[in-house]
Design a protein around this motif. Structure first.
Motif, PDB file in Angstrom:
ATOM      1  N   THR A  43     154.853  49.122  39.588  1.00 13.75           N
ATOM      2  CA  THR A  43     154.331  50.423  39.968  1.00 13.75           C
ATOM      3  C   THR A  43     154.823  51.466  38.981  1.00 13.75           C
ATOM      4  O   THR A  43     155.783  51.236  38.243  1.00 13.75           O
ATOM      5  CB  THR A  43     154.762  50.790  41.398  1.00 13.75           C
ATOM      6  N   GLY A  48     159.847  54.465  40.298  1.00 14.71           N
ATOM      7  CA  GLY A  48     159.479  53.174  39.711  1.00 14.71           C
ATOM      8  C   GLY A  48     160.015  53.038  38.305  1.00 14.71           C
ATOM      9  O   GLY A  48     160.539  51.983  37.919  1.00 14.71           O
ATOM     10  N   THR A  51     163.754  52.520  38.359  1.00 13.84           N
ATOM     11  CA  THR A  51     164.073  51.149  38.760  1.00 13.84           C
ATOM     12  C   THR A  51     163.965  50.196  37.570  1.00 13.84           C
ATOM     13  O   THR A  51     164.849  49.346  37.352  1.00 13.84           O
ATOM     14  CB  THR A  51     163.143  50.699  39.897  1.00 13.84           C
ATOM     15  N   ASN A  87     150.678  53.655  33.384  1.00 15.21           N
ATOM     16  CA  ASN A  87     151.823  52.982  33.992  1.00 15.21           C
ATOM     17  C   ASN A  87     152.370  51.876  33.095  1.00 15.21           C
ATOM     18  O   ASN A  87     153.582  51.678  32.998  1.00 15.21           O
ATOM     19  CB  ASN A  87     151.425  52.395  35.348  1.00 15.21           C
ATOM     20  N   LEU A 147     155.677  45.856  44.104  1.00 17.73           N
ATOM     21  CA  LEU A 147     156.335  47.155  44.170  1.00 17.73           C
ATOM     22  C   LEU A 147     155.281  48.250  44.295  1.00 17.73           C
ATOM     23  O   LEU A 147     154.302  48.266  43.545  1.00 17.73           O
ATOM     24  CB  LEU A 147     157.149  47.404  42.901  1.00 17.73           C
ATOM     25  N   GLY A 149     154.982  52.544  44.655  1.00 15.12           N
ATOM     26  CA  GLY A 149     155.429  53.891  44.888  1.00 15.12           C
ATOM     27  C   GLY A 149     154.525  54.512  45.947  1.00 15.12           C
ATOM     28  O   GLY A 149     153.505  53.936  46.339  1.00 15.12           O
TER      29      GLY A 149
END
Length: 250
Positions: A43, A48, A51, A87, A147, A149
């Motif tokens: 994500t 994100g 992470t 992304n 994952l 968000g």
């Protein structure tokens, strides 16, 4: 079958990011031990990105054989390849460029300057076909970790409240037009694709998301809080900081 959410609260965003990174490394290593390969859907967003940076900085990251990890994205901005707002571009800068990856297992959604040009429907169909090719007879792989968000409005992937994309499940990937959050054109997994994940992790940080966290955990109407409609087949985790958890009961 879908699972009931488990809420894990961390005191602040940095702790949330590092704890999620450690959890991700362990989950991927475990999936590889069980099945040989792992499928992970990444994500974007602030938490994100933090992470992924924490994974890059972790001494435990070598517990994963990154050549045997298939990386996907549940949504992407339909922009040219390498654009700073994509992304996938942000993930490369945060983590992927630091890993020894097999390029064939990094499945970036098509870009607006890709083989389908500026046709997002064709690009969505291309990504859906790529997912199906990796899924062994299903529409999409059973993601070991997905994952997500979440926005303050409760959107996940590019499935926005009261947006026409919410009701579309004709394919695993759709083109989203007139997104309420720029840029206006995106590619997104549908709820059907999201529902294939073994583990769904919704990661949220900040007081501005507290209302959406409370509604999502409570399973309120999906049309107003899309995050409420996403559940993993084995587990569903809401990984949040204290601010984002501030409106949860108890």
């Amino acid at each position: 079958m879908s699972t009931q959410p488990l809420i894990v609260v961390h005191p602040e965003p940095e702790v949330l990011a590092h704890a999620t990174a450690g959890r991700l490394i362990a989950a991927v290593a475990d999936a590889q031990a069980r099945r040989g390969v792992a499928h992970v859907s990444l994500t974007g967003g602030t938490i994100g990105g933090k992470t992924l940076q924490a994974v890059a900085a972790s001494s435990a990251r070598d517990a994963v054989d990154w050549h045997r990890v298939h990386l996907w994205w549940s949504d992407e901005r339909f922009l040219p390849a390498g654009h700073a707002d994509r992304n996938a571009t942000q993930a490369r800068r945060a983590l992927l460029d630091a890993l020894d990856l097999d390029p064939a297992t990094v499945h970036e959604p098509p870009a607006s300057d890709g083989p389908d040009g500026d046709d997002p429907d064709a690009a969505a169909a291309r990504y859906a076909a790529e997912l199906a090719a990796a899924a062994g007879g299903a529409e999409v792989p059973a993601f070991d970790v997905l994952l997500l968000g979440m926005g303050p409005d409760g959107h996940v992937a590019s499935l926005f409240p009261h947006h026409p994309g919410l009701g579309r499940d004709e394919s695993s990937v759709i083109a989203v037009r007139e997104s309420p959050k720029p840029p206006p054109v995106r590619l997104s997994f549908t709820f059907g694709a999201l529902a294939r994940a073994r583990q769904v992790w919704v990661v949220a940080s900040g007081a501005e998301k507290a209302g959406a966290v409370a509604r999502g955990v409570a399973g309120e109407d999906v049309s107003s809080t899309p995050a409420a409609g996403v559940r993993g087949t084995e587990s569903t985790l809401w990984l949040v900081d204290a601010a984002a958890a501030s409106e949860l009961p108890g």
